[in-house]
Design an enzyme around this catalytic site. Structure first.
Site, PDB file in Angstrom:
ATOM      1  N   LYS A 115       0.863  -1.191   0.000  1.00 27.34           N
ATOM      2  CA  LYS A 115       0.000   0.000   0.000  1.00 27.34           C
ATOM      3  C   LYS A 115       0.900   1.243   0.000  1.00 27.34           C
ATOM      4  CE  LYS A 115      -4.349   1.140   2.254  1.00 27.34           C
ATOM      5  NZ  LYS A 115      -5.097   1.450   1.046  1.00 27.34           N
TER       6      LYS A 115
HETATM    7  N1  PMP Z   1      -7.502  -2.059  -3.215  1.00 26.19           N
HETATM    8  C1  PMP Z   1      -6.975  -0.843  -3.003  1.00 26.19           C
HETATM    9  C2  PMP Z   1      -6.148  -0.216  -4.092  1.00 26.19           C
HETATM   10  C3  PMP Z   1      -7.190  -0.176  -1.793  1.00 26.19           C
HETATM   11  O1  PMP Z   1      -6.667   1.034  -1.580  1.00 26.19           O
HETATM   12  C4  PMP Z   1      -7.996  -0.783  -0.793  1.00 26.19           C
HETATM   13  C5  PMP Z   1      -8.269  -0.076   0.500  1.00 26.19           C
HETATM   14  N2  PMP Z   1      -7.298  -0.358   1.461  1.00 26.19           N
HETATM   15  C6  PMP Z   1      -8.521  -2.062  -1.053  1.00 26.19           C
HETATM   16  C7  PMP Z   1      -8.245  -2.674  -2.281  1.00 26.19           C
HETATM   17  C8  PMP Z   1      -9.317  -2.804  -0.022  1.00 26.19           C
HETATM   18  O2  PMP Z   1      -8.479  -3.311   0.986  1.00 26.19           O
HETATM   19  P1  PMP Z   1      -8.965  -3.465   2.491  1.00 26.19           P
HETATM   20  O3  PMP Z   1     -10.165  -4.305   2.476  1.00 26.19           O
HETATM   21  O4  PMP Z   1      -7.825  -4.114   3.187  1.00 26.19           O
HETATM   22  O5  PMP Z   1      -9.256  -2.085   2.978  1.00 26.19           O
END
Ligand code: PMP
Length: 273
Positions: free
Chosen positions: A156
């Site tokens: 991320k």
């Molecule tokens: N894909 C991206 C690019 C994101 O930024 C997020 C948000 N964190 C998600 C998927 C979903 O991930 P999560 O369920 O861990 O928030």
């Protein structure tokens, strides 16, 4: 009003003291990693429940690995630190928690990640539902999702959210609520900040972790609910653009979006809309 307390580099400080210099590497080059975590307030219990806190920090540390960020803290220690911070900022509302690890040295000219100083910030913000609608109208973005060999979406990384912002801005300018991004092979892989699920003929389909996606925590919870609770067939495989148009159901999942149904894509109803 009570001042918000934030964590920055080993100290709990008030909001106005949680600042970084304009020379910070991460500000110029996007060399940071972050998490987004939700805590839900229960009126009944008068308590906040954090959703999969330690799992978020496990992913955070995996992201750190990609950018050679060494915080010297385990997922458990980061979780404890965050709980301490939440207690300091407790209010009877849902909360969003944002940990951010970043290269904080002055920017100019140094791109050797291993030589740059690492910083850690964590803060909280009161937050309810982000997407209020019962179904959203999406478009396939003209922007391509960053790939594992450019900026790995599995981590991320702050800089990768320029890609997210381009896609989201384009979708809103076109009158849509959300963008669906394809990878460089033309597969639909994610929403702007959500993982994607599609239902066709009773089978639930979601892209595999090797399809340039963030390995979402909500995605994982959803997969367990679909398999273990609902006992529906679930397949991890790549999704073609045309399959999206023909889907019986489509939904996006993520910490911010929670579970959000998509009812229209590029002017075509999903199922019966
Ligand atoms: N894909 C991206 C690019 C994101 O930024 C997020 C948000 N964190 C998600 C998927 C979903 O991930 P999560 O369920 O861990 O928030």
């Amino acid at each position: 009003m009570k001042k918000r307390i934030m964590y920055l580099d080993g100290k709990f400080v008030t909001e106005e003291k949680a600042v970084v210099p304009v020379t910070a590497h991460a500000l110029h080059y996007g060399t940071g990693v972050f998490e987004g975590i939700r805590a839900y307030y229960s009126q009944k219990d008068k308590a906040l429940y954090v959703f999969r806190l330690e799992d978020h920090f496990k992913r955070f540390l995996d992201s750190c690995k990609i950018l050679c960020i060494d915080l010297g803290l385990s997922a458990e220690e980061l979780s404890q630190l965050t709980i301490e911070l939440i207690k300091k900022n407790f209010s009877e509302t849902d909360m969003y928690i944002r940990p951010l690890a970043f290269k904080s040295d002055p920017a100019v000219g140094n791109f050797n990640l291993k030589t740059l100083k690492d910083s850690l910030a964590i803060y909280t913000v009161a937050m309810g539902r982000m997407i209020e609608k019962n179904g959203i109208n999406a478009t396939i973005s003209s922007w391509t999702r960053v790939s594992d060999n450019s900026i790995p979406p599995r981590a991320k990384i702050t800089g990768a959210y320029a890609n997210t912002s381009l896609a989201k801005t384009e979708s809103i300018a076109g009158g849509y609520d959300e963008a669906l991004l394809m990878d460089n092979r033309g597969h639909v892989v994610e929403g702007s900040a959500e993982n994607v699920f599609l239902v066709k003929n009773g089978v639930v389909i979601t892209p595999p972790v090797s399809d340039d996606i963030l390995v979402g925590i909500t995605r994982d919870t959803m997969m367990r609910l679909i398999s273990d609770q609902l006992h529906l067939p679930l397949v991890e495989r790549s999704i073609d653009r045309s399959e999206v148009y023909q889907a019986d159901e489509l939904f996006l999942v993520g910490t911010g979006a929670e579970v959000t149904p998509v009812i229209k894509v590029d002017g075509r109803n999903i199922g019966d809309g």
